[in-house]
Design a protein around this motif. Structure first.
Motif, PDB file in Angstrom:
ATOM      1  N   PHE A 167     -40.538 -16.844  15.440  1.00  0.00           N
ATOM      2  CA  PHE A 167     -40.451 -17.583  14.174  1.00  0.00           C
ATOM      3  C   PHE A 167     -41.840 -17.555  13.534  1.00  0.00           C
ATOM      4  CE2 PHE A 167     -36.744 -18.960  16.341  1.00  0.00           C
ATOM      5  CZ  PHE A 167     -35.855 -19.476  15.395  1.00  0.00           C
ATOM      6  N   VAL A 168     -41.914 -16.992  12.329  1.00  0.00           N
ATOM      7  CA  VAL A 168     -43.206 -16.763  11.672  1.00  0.00           C
ATOM      8  C   VAL A 168     -43.279 -17.564  10.379  1.00  0.00           C
ATOM      9  CG1 VAL A 168     -44.852 -15.015  10.894  1.00  0.00           C
ATOM     10  CG2 VAL A 168     -43.099 -14.400  12.583  1.00  0.00           C
ATOM     11  N   PRO A 169     -43.815 -18.800  10.417  1.00  0.00           N
ATOM     12  CA  PRO A 169     -43.974 -19.554   9.168  1.00  0.00           C
ATOM     13  C   PRO A 169     -45.000 -18.867   8.269  1.00  0.00           C
ATOM     14  CG  PRO A 169     -44.365 -20.940  11.097  1.00  0.00           C
ATOM     15  CD  PRO A 169     -44.304 -19.546  11.589  1.00  0.00           C
ATOM     16  N   ALA A 170     -44.660 -18.757   7.000  1.00  0.00           N
ATOM     17  CA  ALA A 170     -45.577 -18.140   6.035  1.00  0.00           C
ATOM     18  C   ALA A 170     -46.562 -19.174   5.520  1.00  0.00           C
ATOM     19  CB  ALA A 170     -44.795 -17.542   4.870  1.00  0.00           C
ATOM     20  N   ALA A 171     -47.809 -18.761   5.362  1.00  0.00           N
ATOM     21  CA  ALA A 171     -48.770 -19.640   4.692  1.00  0.00           C
ATOM     22  C   ALA A 171     -48.352 -19.836   3.244  1.00  0.00           C
ATOM     23  CB  ALA A 171     -50.169 -19.055   4.781  1.00  0.00           C
ATOM     24  N   ARG A 172     -48.047 -18.735   2.587  1.00  0.00           N
ATOM     25  CA  ARG A 172     -47.495 -18.763   1.220  1.00  0.00           C
ATOM     26  C   ARG A 172     -46.766 -17.454   1.000  1.00  0.00           C
ATOM     27  NH1 ARG A 172     -49.012 -16.807  -3.641  1.00  0.00           N
ATOM     28  NH2 ARG A 172     -51.142 -16.294  -2.982  1.00  0.00           N
TER      29      ARG A 172
END
Length: 214
Positions: A39-44
């Motif tokens: 799971f890769v949360p995006a910074a923006r």
């Protein structure tokens, strides 16, 4: 011979992460026989402006959501580097980390897949990963629609997955929280407690600071 690891890569804002996200990841893991789902949360995200919680809050919630599944792992790469979050940079990083003994499946909704040719350095992305395309509730899908938007080489190696389609959205959850409505049974309980403890998605005057992180 060494086992060739099959790794799913699931990026997004996760603002907040909810059960719909987890169902998608589990369906992809089951159908494709994945060893791990990152799971890769995006910074923006370049194509998504509406992000409410800070990157470190969102990463903390992803960690809580993944903690009871041995194949689900949070990946902080995009949060720990300057935005915007480009998929090609993430895949290059993962390819270097895992080496030749891993293959990647990038998990995304079939609606988002139609925008793939607009993604930064998309031809290079397509060389590093195959695509797990998840059907979305109420979203029309036809092979002709995909063929109109995506290169034939991508379609030939992609996998269309139809599983449980929960109509839960992060935007709706944020709206519910901001008006004092319950999100129980729509987000994992540890995530719900985290949101309450940090007063996320409430009025800005009531919000607490970011969690401590090293």
């Amino acid at each position: 011979m060494p086992h060739l690891r099959r790794i799913g890569v699931y990026g997004g804002s996760f603002d907040p992460i909810h059960l719909g996200h987890l169902v998608i990841a589990e369906e992809a893991r089951d159908v494709l026989g994945l060893d791990q789902v990152l799971f890769v949360p995006a910074a923006r995200q370049p194509f998504k402006d509406e992000v409410v919680a800070t990157p470190h809050h969102r990463l903390a919630m992803v960690r809580l959501a993944c903690e009871d599944h041995p194949a689900f792992l949070p990946e902080p790469f995009e949060v720990e580097r300057p935005p915007p979050s480009y998929t090609i940079a993430t895949l290059e990083f993962l390819a270097q980390r895992y080496g030749a003994m891993a293959t990647f499946w990038f998990i995304l909704g079939v609606d988002a897949a139609l925008e793939l040719p607009r993604w930064h350095r998309f031809p290079e992305i397509a060389r590093l990963t195959r695509f797990a395309l998840m059907l979305r509730p109420g979203y029309p899908h036809t092979p002709q629609l995909l063929a109109h938007h995506l290169p034939a080489t991508v379609i030939r190696t992609a996998r269309l997955i139809e599983g449980p389609q929960l109509t839960i959205s992060s935007r709706d959850l944020r709206q519910r929280i901001s008006t004092g409505r319950s999100v129980r049974y729509q987000v994992p309980e540890p995530v719900r407690h985290y949101i309450e403890a940090h007063q996320l998605y409430c009025d800005a005057s009531q919000a607490k600071g970011e969690p401590d992180h090293d």
